[in-house]
Design a protein around this motif. Structure first.
Motif, PDB file in Angstrom:
ATOM      1  N   ARG A 223       0.802  -1.226   0.000  1.00  0.00           N
ATOM      2  CA  ARG A 223       0.000   0.000   0.000  1.00  0.00           C
ATOM      3  C   ARG A 223       0.836   1.279   0.000  1.00  0.00           C
ATOM      4  O   ARG A 223       0.551   2.199  -0.788  1.00  0.00           O
ATOM      5  N   SER A 401      -2.457   8.383   2.340  1.00  0.00           N
ATOM      6  CA  SER A 401      -2.077   6.969   2.393  1.00  0.00           C
ATOM      7  C   SER A 401      -1.720   6.556   3.817  1.00  0.00           C
ATOM      8  O   SER A 401      -1.645   7.400   4.722  1.00  0.00           O
ATOM      9  N   ARG A 417       3.378  -3.795   5.268  1.00  0.00           N
ATOM     10  CA  ARG A 417       1.983  -4.193   5.150  1.00  0.00           C
ATOM     11  C   ARG A 417       1.347  -4.426   6.504  1.00  0.00           C
ATOM     12  O   ARG A 417       0.186  -4.099   6.734  1.00  0.00           O
TER      13      ARG A 417
END
Length: 420
Positions: A223, A401, A417
């Motif tokens: 991500r 984010s 992660r």
């Protein structure tokens, strides 16, 4: 100075020298070629957009398979070959100029083919550094190489602007070809053991598509890395749009001379040099994750001063804005590139770099076309305002984010992660 510094790493110094020669030549050419197109060949805004598109189109055409091939081949010979090919192509421009046969079509073909060679060089270059210096010294290595790029960004355009006035744009491009030849010579002197270029595992059943897919999966499963890619791609899309009209705006609308244009475009390198010199200390103080989103948000707005450029004090104002933005870009690059290299296994480094560059550099030819179309339809000033605002908007990807909730990044993708 500690004996652990990369200043005492002989092969890194040779890589550093090669990068210095290549970067200086490239930034001379990056200013001289658009000036050549604008002044000598009377290029239109759309043709300038095509020139910007041709420069980075290779990342869309062969970016993904190049990563697989780089993971299969020794990386230093790939860089050597790319340098020699680029030198031969670029040197054809002054030859054509001196003989009176240079055309816009010739310029576009050379820029396109040089861009294809650059794809291989850049993918191999970022995959080679971790093996050459070790992952523990990636932050130092990337900072030193970014310092070279930023210094070249200052000296290259300034020298190009002055040389264009003295000897003409075609002759000035000759310096780019010499830079690539010097880079090849320095790379040829690297004496690293074969273990510095780890070879991939090979089987007779290897196919291109599954290996490309593996690299893409690695990049987009993470991500924070996904947000970094989106941020860089957005900034590059609008940055290329700005590049397509910037020289025309500065020469035709702002009324600046070629030397003044070169000096103004060099201003971004001033902030970049400062950032590269102190990047390690700043990133450690702010935090690597926080540096990736906070610093661009604070200093990238400097680009919004460029459409205000004009004779006198307005040139200085635009130069200050470019310097501030350049400071933020280099800090962002040092932080995010070091992170990408640190979390990626050796066997995937080429494919990871190629996957990232396919997206972030692949956005640039589209941006070049966008800038050309905006310049034709809205005028140079309106196109530049849209492009500079779009670059700043790219920072929203990392601001929104998981990076915003982190100070530093774990050492592995699995750790990132888990923390996200």
């Amino acid at each position: 100075m500690s004996r652990d510094s990369l200043f005492f790493h002989a092969d890194f110094r040779r890589l550093w020298a090669a990068d210095t020669a290549s970067q200086f030549g490239m930034f001379v050419g990056a200013t001289a070629v658009p000036l050549l197109a604008a002044a000598t060949l009377a290029a239109s805004p759309f043709e300038m957009g095509l020139l910007t598109t041709a420069e980075t189109l290779g990342f869309l055409l062969i970016g993904l398979p190049a990563g697989v091939w780089v993971d299969r081949w020794p990386r230093r010979p790939v860089m050597l070959t790319a340098d020699l090919v680029r030198a031969g192509l670029v040197l054809s421009i002054p030859v054509a100029g001196w003989t009176g046969v240079l055309t816009m079509a010739h310029l576009l073909v050379v820029v396109l083919l040089t861009g294809l060679a650059t794809v291989f060089f850049d993918v191999a270059y970022q995959a080679y550094l971790p093996a050459l210096v070790g992952r523990a010294r990636l932050l130092e290595g990337n900072a030193k190489l970014q310092a070279v790029q930023s210094t070249a960004q200052i000296a290259g355009p300034s020298a190009a602007g002055a040389l264009v006035q003295l000897i003409g744009a075609a002759g000035t491009v000759f310096g780019t070809g010499l830079g690539y030849l010097t880079s090849a010579l320095c790379l040829g002197r690297i004496r690293a053991r074969p273990s510095a270029e780890p070879g991939p595992e090979r089987t007779g059943s290897e196919r291109l598509r599954p290996q490309i897919a593996e690299g893409l999966r690695f990049v987009f499963a993470d991500r924070p890395l996904r947000a970094i890619v989106a941020c860089t791609a957005t900034a590059n899309l609008f940055g290329a749009a700005a590049q397509a009209v910037e020289v025309l705006f500065l020469t035709r609308t702002a009324g600046l001379s070629p030397a003044a244009v070169g000096g103004l475009l060099a201003a971004g390198g001033v902030g970049g040099v400062l950032a590269a010199v102190c990047s390690g200390a700043i990133i450690r103080r702010v935090g690597q994750a926080r540096s990736i989103w906070l610093l661009p948000l604070l200093v990238w707005p400097g680009n919004l001063l460029v459409p205000l450029a004009g004779p006198g004090w307005r040139t200085a104002l635009a130069g200050f804005g470019l310097a501030a933005a350049g400071f933020g870009v280099i800090l962002y690059n040092v932080a995010q590139v070091s992170y990408r290299q640190a979390i990626t296994p050796d066997r995937l480094l080429g494919r990871m770099n190629a996957s990232v560059r396919f997206v972030v550099w692949g956005a640039m030819p589209l941006g070049g076309l966008l800038g050309g179309v905006l310049g034709e339809s809205l005028g140079l000033t309106g196109a530049l305002w849209i492009a500079m605002t779009g670059q700043l908007a790219g920072a929203l990807w990392v601001v929104c984010s998981p990076l915003r909730r982190m100070r530093d990044l774990p050492a592995t993708a699995e750790g990132v992660r888990a923390s996200a």
